[in-house]
Design a protein around this motif. Sequence first.
Motif, PDB file in Angstrom:
ATOM      1  N   ILE A  75      93.004 -21.493  88.934  1.00 17.00           N
ATOM      2  CA  ILE A  75      92.116 -20.336  89.016  1.00 17.00           C
ATOM      3  C   ILE A  75      91.896 -19.792  87.607  1.00 17.00           C
ATOM      4  O   ILE A  75      92.655 -20.099  86.683  1.00 17.00           O
ATOM      5  CB  ILE A  75      92.701 -19.226  89.922  1.00 17.00           C
ATOM      6  CG1 ILE A  75      94.118 -18.823  89.461  1.00 17.00           C
ATOM      7  CG2 ILE A  75      92.671 -19.644  91.381  1.00 17.00           C
ATOM      8  CD1 ILE A  75      94.728 -17.647  90.206  1.00 17.00           C
ATOM      9  N   LEU A  76      90.875 -18.975  87.463  1.00 15.91           N
ATOM     10  CA  LEU A  76      90.581 -18.282  86.209  1.00 15.91           C
ATOM     11  C   LEU A  76      90.701 -16.786  86.458  1.00 15.91           C
ATOM     12  O   LEU A  76      90.077 -16.250  87.377  1.00 15.91           O
ATOM     13  CB  LEU A  76      89.167 -18.622  85.733  1.00 15.91           C
ATOM     14  CG  LEU A  76      88.853 -20.103  85.544  1.00 15.91           C
ATOM     15  CD1 LEU A  76      87.364 -20.293  85.257  1.00 15.91           C
ATOM     16  CD2 LEU A  76      89.697 -20.693  84.440  1.00 15.91           C
ATOM     17  N   ILE A  77      91.510 -16.123  85.668  1.00 19.19           N
ATOM     18  CA  ILE A  77      91.684 -14.675  85.801  1.00 19.19           C
ATOM     19  C   ILE A  77      90.815 -14.025  84.734  1.00 19.19           C
ATOM     20  O   ILE A  77      91.130 -14.066  83.547  1.00 19.19           O
ATOM     21  CB  ILE A  77      93.162 -14.270  85.636  1.00 19.19           C
ATOM     22  CG1 ILE A  77      94.041 -15.049  86.613  1.00 19.19           C
ATOM     23  CG2 ILE A  77      93.312 -12.756  85.836  1.00 19.19           C
ATOM     24  CD1 ILE A  77      95.528 -14.873  86.397  1.00 19.19           C
ATOM     25  N   ASP A  78      89.679 -13.457  85.168  1.00 16.41           N
ATOM     26  CA  ASP A  78      88.719 -12.854  84.252  1.00 16.41           C
ATOM     27  C   ASP A  78      89.140 -11.430  83.905  1.00 16.41           C
ATOM     28  O   ASP A  78      89.604 -10.691  84.772  1.00 16.41           O
ATOM     29  CB  ASP A  78      87.326 -12.847  84.898  1.00 16.41           C
ATOM     30  CG  ASP A  78      86.237 -12.463  83.919  1.00 16.41           C
ATOM     31  OD1 ASP A  78      86.247 -12.978  82.783  1.00 16.41           O
ATOM     32  OD2 ASP A  78      85.375 -11.645  84.293  1.00 16.41           O
ATOM     33  N   ASP A  79      88.990 -11.068  82.652  1.00 13.70           N
ATOM     34  CA  ASP A  79      89.428  -9.782  82.113  1.00 13.70           C
ATOM     35  C   ASP A  79      90.947  -9.692  82.145  1.00 13.70           C
ATOM     36  O   ASP A  79      91.528  -8.626  82.350  1.00 13.70           O
ATOM     37  CB  ASP A  79      88.791  -8.605  82.850  1.00 13.70           C
ATOM     38  CG  ASP A  79      88.843  -7.305  82.044  1.00 13.70           C
ATOM     39  OD1 ASP A  79      89.206  -7.350  80.850  1.00 13.70           O
ATOM     40  OD2 ASP A  79      88.540  -6.240  82.619  1.00 13.70           O
ATOM     41  N   PHE A  80      91.585 -10.847  81.917  1.00 19.12           N
ATOM     42  CA  PHE A  80      93.047 -10.922  81.898  1.00 19.12           C
ATOM     43  C   PHE A  80      93.600  -9.906  80.907  1.00 19.12           C
ATOM     44  O   PHE A  80      93.136  -9.794  79.780  1.00 19.12           O
ATOM     45  CB  PHE A  80      93.481 -12.334  81.496  1.00 19.12           C
ATOM     46  CG  PHE A  80      94.965 -12.517  81.435  1.00 19.12           C
ATOM     47  CD1 PHE A  80      95.701 -12.659  82.601  1.00 19.12           C
ATOM     48  CD2 PHE A  80      95.623 -12.532  80.217  1.00 19.12           C
ATOM     49  CE1 PHE A  80      97.081 -12.832  82.554  1.00 19.12           C
ATOM     50  CE2 PHE A  80      96.999 -12.702  80.166  1.00 19.12           C
ATOM     51  CZ  PHE A  80      97.730 -12.855  81.336  1.00 19.12           C
ATOM     52  N   GLY A 112      84.725 -11.835  80.830  1.00 24.47           N
ATOM     53  CA  GLY A 112      84.391 -13.130  80.236  1.00 24.47           C
ATOM     54  C   GLY A 112      85.572 -13.765  79.508  1.00 24.47           C
ATOM     55  O   GLY A 112      85.506 -14.926  79.132  1.00 24.47           O
ATOM     56  N   ILE A 113      86.650 -13.003  79.314  1.00 23.40           N
ATOM     57  CA  ILE A 113      87.853 -13.555  78.681  1.00 23.40           C
ATOM     58  C   ILE A 113      88.824 -13.888  79.802  1.00 23.40           C
ATOM     59  O   ILE A 113      89.233 -13.005  80.564  1.00 23.40           O
ATOM     60  CB  ILE A 113      88.456 -12.577  77.666  1.00 23.40           C
ATOM     61  CG1 ILE A 113      87.426 -12.339  76.569  1.00 23.40           C
ATOM     62  CG2 ILE A 113      89.771 -13.103  77.116  1.00 23.40           C
ATOM     63  CD1 ILE A 113      87.813 -11.363  75.522  1.00 23.40           C
TER      64      ILE A 113
END
Length: 135
Positions: A64-69, A75-76
């Motif tokens: 998974i991608l955790i956006d605004d990590f 976008g980060i």
Amino acid sequence: MKKSPLLFIIILFIASCQPDEDKNFTATRDTYLGIWHAELYKNGAFDVAFELEILAHPSESNKILIDDFNQFGKGIRAVATISNTSVDIPQQNVSGYITSGFGTLKNQGNLLDLKYNVDDQAGQPPEDYSATLTK
């Protein structure tokens, strides 16, 4: 009055048992996806609350991608590997910060606890973070 050691052991066992509402719960990647409310704790103290989004990795079904990590900005994204209710955040560079950690999905997929550290590479020890994410 003499107390039975067996009775004491039985009472101790019963008192130590906690219901495991998630023991039969199986998470899929879709369980993780969506908007989550995050409460972020830095070195044990509450830091900030914000929303982030978890997205599907475009090519790997167990990621998974955790956006605004860590509230680094939309976008980060940090990449995490999932296996049922376990999350692994392998060491990676996220917008110039080295991070790694782990997490557990709970409450039938509505709560995600993360623990990770962030090294700003400025010579100071990494900072410890925990985040409680709820849907």
